[in-house]
Design a protein around this motif. Structure first.
Motif, short mmCIF file in Angstrom:
data_model
loop_
_atom_site.label_atom_id
_atom_site.label_comp_id
_atom_site.label_asym_id
_atom_site.label_seq_id
_atom_site.Cartn_x
_atom_site.Cartn_y
_atom_site.Cartn_z
N VAL A 119 0.86 -1.18 0.00
CA VAL A 119 0.00 0.00 0.00
C VAL A 119 0.89 1.24 0.00
O VAL A 119 1.76 1.38 0.86
N PRO A 120 0.72 2.11 -0.99
CA PRO A 120 1.55 3.32 -1.02
C PRO A 120 1.25 4.17 0.21
O PRO A 120 0.10 4.35 0.58
N GLU A 121 2.30 4.68 0.85
CA GLU A 121 2.07 5.44 2.08
C GLU A 121 2.09 6.94 1.90
O GLU A 121 1.53 7.67 2.69
N GLN A 122 2.81 7.42 0.88
CA GLN A 122 2.89 8.87 0.72
C GLN A 122 2.39 9.32 -0.64
O GLN A 122 3.13 9.84 -1.45
N VAL A 123 1.11 9.05 -0.90
CA VAL A 123 0.53 9.48 -2.18
C VAL A 123 -0.72 10.32 -1.91
O VAL A 123 -1.25 10.31 -0.81
N SER A 124 -1.17 11.00 -2.94
CA SER A 124 -2.36 11.83 -2.80
C SER A 124 -3.58 10.94 -2.60
O SER A 124 -3.55 9.74 -2.90
N LYS A 125 -4.65 11.53 -2.12
CA LYS A 125 -5.88 10.79 -1.88
C LYS A 125 -6.40 10.19 -3.19
O LYS A 125 -6.86 9.04 -3.21
N GLU A 126 -6.27 10.94 -4.29
CA GLU A 126 -6.73 10.47 -5.61
C GLU A 126 -5.97 9.22 -6.03
O GLU A 126 -6.55 8.24 -6.47
N ALA A 127 -4.65 9.29 -5.88
CA ALA A 127 -3.81 8.16 -6.27
C ALA A 127 -4.15 6.93 -5.43
O ALA A 127 -4.26 5.81 -5.94
N TYR A 128 -4.38 7.17 -4.14
CA TYR A 128 -4.72 6.08 -3.22
C TYR A 128 -6.04 5.43 -3.63
O TYR A 128 -6.14 4.20 -3.72
N LEU A 129 -7.04 6.27 -3.94
CA LEU A 129 -8.36 5.73 -4.30
C LEU A 129 -8.32 4.93 -5.60
O LEU A 129 -8.97 3.89 -5.71
N SER A 130 -7.52 5.41 -6.57
CA SER A 130 -7.49 4.65 -7.83
C SER A 130 -6.70 3.35 -7.65
O SER A 130 -7.02 2.32 -8.24
N MET A 132 -6.80 1.56 -4.99
CA MET A 132 -7.74 0.64 -4.33
C MET A 132 -8.73 0.02 -5.32
O MET A 132 -9.40 -0.95 -4.99
N LYS A 133 -8.84 0.61 -6.51
CA LYS A 133 -9.77 0.06 -7.50
C LYS A 133 -9.12 -1.03 -8.34
O LYS A 133 -9.79 -1.71 -9.11
N GLU A 134 -7.80 -1.19 -8.22
CA GLU A 134 -7.09 -2.22 -8.99
C GLU A 134 -7.62 -3.61 -8.61
O GLU A 134 -7.65 -3.96 -7.42
N PRO A 135 -8.05 -4.42 -9.61
CA PRO A 135 -8.58 -5.75 -9.30
C PRO A 135 -7.62 -6.61 -8.47
O PRO A 135 -8.06 -7.30 -7.54
N ALA A 136 -6.33 -6.56 -8.77
CA ALA A 136 -5.37 -7.40 -8.03
C ALA A 136 -5.32 -7.00 -6.55
O ALA A 136 -5.21 -7.86 -5.68
N ILE A 137 -5.42 -5.71 -6.27
CA ILE A 137 -5.39 -5.21 -4.89
C ILE A 137 -6.67 -5.63 -4.18
O ILE A 137 -6.66 -6.15 -3.06
N LYS A 138 -7.81 -5.45 -4.90
CA LYS A 138 -9.10 -5.83 -4.31
C LYS A 138 -9.13 -7.31 -3.96
O LYS A 138 -9.69 -7.71 -2.94
N GLU A 139 -8.51 -8.11 -4.81
CA GLU A 139 -8.50 -9.55 -4.59
C GLU A 139 -7.73 -9.89 -3.31
O GLU A 139 -8.21 -10.67 -2.47
N VAL A 140 -6.56 -9.32 -3.13
CA VAL A 140 -5.77 -9.60 -1.92
C VAL A 140 -6.53 -9.14 -0.67
O VAL A 140 -6.59 -9.86 0.33
N ILE A 141 -7.16 -7.97 -0.76
CA ILE A 141 -7.91 -7.47 0.40
C ILE A 141 -9.05 -8.42 0.77
O ILE A 141 -9.27 -8.72 1.94
N SER A 142 -9.73 -8.98 -0.25
CA SER A 142 -10.83 -9.88 0.10
C SER A 142 -10.30 -11.20 0.67
O SER A 142 -10.94 -11.81 1.53
N LEU A 143 -9.13 -11.63 0.22
CA LEU A 143 -8.52 -12.84 0.82
C LEU A 143 -8.22 -12.58 2.30
O LEU A 143 -8.51 -13.42 3.15
N ILE A 144 -7.66 -11.42 2.58
CA ILE A 144 -7.31 -11.05 3.96
C ILE A 144 -8.55 -11.09 4.85
O ILE A 144 -8.53 -11.63 5.95
N LYS A 145 -9.66 -10.55 4.33
CA LYS A 145 -10.89 -10.48 5.13
C LYS A 145 -11.49 -11.85 5.43
O LYS A 145 -12.32 -11.96 6.31
N THR A 146 -11.09 -12.88 4.66
CA THR A 146 -11.67 -14.21 4.93
C THR A 146 -10.69 -15.13 5.66
O THR A 146 -10.90 -16.34 5.71
N ALA A 147 -9.62 -14.57 6.22
CA ALA A 147 -8.64 -15.39 6.94
C ALA A 147 -9.31 -16.19 8.05
O ALA A 147 -10.15 -15.66 8.78
N ASN A 148 -8.98 -17.48 8.16
CA ASN A 148 -9.53 -18.28 9.27
C ASN A 148 -8.62 -18.23 10.50
O ASN A 148 -9.04 -18.49 11.61
N ILE A 149 -7.34 -17.87 10.27
CA ILE A 149 -6.40 -17.74 11.38
C ILE A 149 -5.71 -16.38 11.28
O ILE A 149 -5.29 -15.98 10.19
#
Ligand code: G3H
Length: 253
Positions: A119-130, A132-149
């Motif tokens: 996750v980029p730490e020093q970018v503009s809000k616009e850059a951050y929001l776009s 977050m729309k990347e499919p590959a990023i969204k996929e990893v985030i949804s994997l994280i949310k379903t962690a069993n451990i």
């Protein structure tokens, strides 16, 4: 074993689990602040705890830190399917302490796979929001949310804020809020109240309630206050792995 009974460690484990209404407590002898091998022992107990909690298919979300690095050192190959992911995006840690690094090392030790989340730490809000729309990023985030451990460390608030080179404003917020502890980017005081939260994606505190097992691993007498405060708000599915110096403090009062 016999030693655990003789030294009364097994009784302390039961008393602590009851006192804080959590699933399980595992205590290793010593104080990891003064004896480096105690951290290795915490790592060993945590590695076996992870193994005991594995299902046929697993997603394991991990945080960063030197204690989690000690856990990675103790993992061994396993035939069950396991995917390691970082619990949350950038928290400001150096690369060797980052969750991404730990997830990759754990996967290497277990002969399993991992995904990273940069996750980029020093970018503009616009850059951050776009971003977050990347499919590959969204996929990893949804994997994280379903962690069993979920496996996480607990740190002293000031130590962690310093290590992450937090801004003077954040340092002030942590000081004014009397923060004593930190876990996955949340800083909390003794009440416990969340006084600051690192703004990033991935697991949020509420998500811990959906995990089958939450393993908290932290030791060393300097972390006793942080661990006590954290346990007051820990989900009931928590297993705490700590050392005797902390356990003795937690049993007081
Ligand atoms: O969030 C807590 C930290 O990750 C703990 O780091 O294991 O290096 O003390 P540490």
């Amino acid at each position: 074993g016999v030693m655990r009974e003789l030294t009364g460690i097994d009784k302390k484990e039961d008393r602590l689990a009851k006192k804080y209404s959590i699933n399980e407590v595992i205590i290793v002898s010593g104080n990891s602040d003064t004896s480096p091998w105690v951290k290795a022992e915490l790592g060993k107990e945590c590695a076996s705890c992870i193994k005991r909690n594995l299902s046929g298919e697993n997603i394991i979300a991990v945080t960063g830190g030197s204690t989690l690095a000690a856990v990675a050192d103790m993992l061994t190959p396993d035939s069950r399917k396991t995917l390691f992911v970082p619990a949350r995006g950038g928290l400001g840690e150096d690369v060797h302490n980052q969750a991404n690094t730990i997830a990759a090392n754990m996967a290497a030790k277990m002969n399993s796979s991992y995904r990273v989340l940069y996750v980029p730490e020093q970018v503009s809000k616009e850059a951050y929001l776009s971003f977050m729309k990347e499919p590959a990023i969204k996929e990893v985030i949804s994997l994280i949310k379903t962690a069993n451990i979920v496996v996480h460390g607990i740190g002293d608030a000031n130590v962690m804020a310093g290590r992450r080179k937090s801004s003077p404003e954040i340092m002030m917020k942590i000081k004014d809020g009397n923060a004593v502890g930190e876990a996955f980017g949340y800083y909390f005081n003794e009440k416990p109240e969340i006084v600051h939260k690192v703004h990033t994606v991935g697991i949020q505190k509420e998500d811990l309630d959906h995990a089958d097992s939450v393993i908290a691993v932290a030791g060393g007498s300097s972390k006793a206050k942080a661990i006590r405060a954290y346990l007051k708000m820990a989900p009931s599915a928590t297993t705490l792995i700590t050392d005797e110096s902390v356990a003795n403090e937690l049993l007081k009062g």
